[in-house]
Enzyme design. Structure first.
Site, PDB file in Angstrom:
ATOM      1  N   GLU A   1      -8.680  -0.995  -2.759  1.00 37.86           N
ATOM      2  CA  GLU A   1      -9.019   0.431  -2.788  1.00 37.86           C
ATOM      3  C   GLU A   1     -10.371   0.694  -2.133  1.00 37.86           C
ATOM      4  O   GLU A   1     -10.557   1.704  -1.451  1.00 37.86           O
ATOM      5  CB  GLU A   1      -8.994   0.969  -4.226  1.00 37.86           C
ATOM      6  CG  GLU A   1      -7.650   0.872  -4.916  1.00 37.86           C
ATOM      7  CD  GLU A   1      -6.487   1.440  -4.128  1.00 37.86           C
ATOM      8  OE1 GLU A   1      -6.670   2.410  -3.363  1.00 37.86           O
ATOM      9  OE2 GLU A   1      -5.363   0.909  -4.266  1.00 37.86           O
TER      10      GLU A   1
ATOM     11  N   CYS B   1       0.847  -1.186   0.000  1.00 33.88           N
ATOM     12  CA  CYS B   1       0.000   0.000   0.000  1.00 33.88           C
ATOM     13  C   CYS B   1       0.885   1.240   0.000  1.00 33.88           C
ATOM     14  O   CYS B   1       1.859   1.300   0.757  1.00 33.88           O
ATOM     15  CB  CYS B   1      -0.905  -0.012   1.232  1.00 33.88           C
ATOM     16  SG  CYS B   1      -1.986   1.410   1.364  1.00 33.88           S
ATOM     17  N   LEU B   2       0.533   2.222  -0.819  1.00 38.17           N
ATOM     18  CA  LEU B   2       1.314   3.456  -0.880  1.00 38.17           C
ATOM     19  C   LEU B   2       1.325   4.191   0.463  1.00 38.17           C
ATOM     20  O   LEU B   2       2.278   4.893   0.768  1.00 38.17           O
ATOM     21  CB  LEU B   2       0.760   4.374  -1.980  1.00 38.17           C
ATOM     22  CG  LEU B   2       0.839   3.818  -3.398  1.00 38.17           C
ATOM     23  CD1 LEU B   2       0.116   4.737  -4.381  1.00 38.17           C
ATOM     24  CD2 LEU B   2       2.282   3.602  -3.818  1.00 38.17           C
TER      25      LEU B   2
END
Length: 192
Positions: free
Chosen positions: A149, A106-107
């Site tokens: 997301e 995950c960013l």
């Protein structure tokens, strides 16, 4: 414009996001910035909470995953051609198929990757960037990226799907992220 991505520990990542209307201010610009931010950080998806907006909006490009698979790997995801799409006001209609594990990252939680079990398919109701309504079923890697997301717009992170022991083992890494003690090659905003 590339926007800073909020890091683990920021309260916006735990909020359940709100639906929006076509009158949401500067929506087209926001979507363009999300694409630029996602590609600029080598992501395959990004949700609005990750750029400090508690709204039900995310973009994904799973085509880049599918197109980079070896030929024999493509057989693992039959029927998944990948999608590049904007999802607004998404709500899950149903999930199905067998749960399967895949190594996710995950960013907002950089340098942490773990196997997460998710459903094989997801059916979503949503509107696109023109507010055209859709109800579609996605499968394979695309379903996984969407579910990842989608979790963001519900205030859930991929690490929430891990067993408690695994989460405890990640505690110091997560604390380092919250304190900004990590290096990434994209802009981040850390909790105060």
């Amino acid at each position: 414009m590339i926007l800073p991505i909020v890091a683990y520990g920021h309260p916006v990542l735990r909020k359940v996001a709100e639906d929006i209307t076509p009158e949401y201010p500067n929506l087209k610009e926001l979507i363009a910035n999300m694409w630029e931010t996602m590609y600029g950080s080598n992501g395959v998806g990004i949700a609005a909470p990750q750029i400090n907006k508690a709204i039900r909006l995310f973009v994904i490009d799973s085509e880049q995953i599918i197109h980079n698979l070896e030929e024999d790997e493509k057989n693992d995801y039959p029927g998944d051609e990948g999608v590049k799409e904007v999802f607004i006001n998404a709500h899950i209609v149903e999930t199905g198929g067998k749960e399967w594990a895949y190594n996710e990252g995950c960013l907002s939680i950089p340098k942490v990757r773990e196997d997460v079990n998710r459903a094989e398919t997801v059916t979503l109701s949503y509107v696109d960037e023109n507010f055209t309504p859709h109800v579609r079923t996605f499968t394979g890697v695309t379903a996984r990226v969407i579910l990842h997301e989608y979790d963001h717009i519900d205030g859930v992170l991929f690490i929430d799907h891990l067993k408690p022991l695994k989460r405890r083992m990640l505690k110091s890494k997560l604390e380092d992220i919250t304190k900004g003690k990590i290096r990434v090659d994209y802009k981040m905003t850390f909790p105060k």
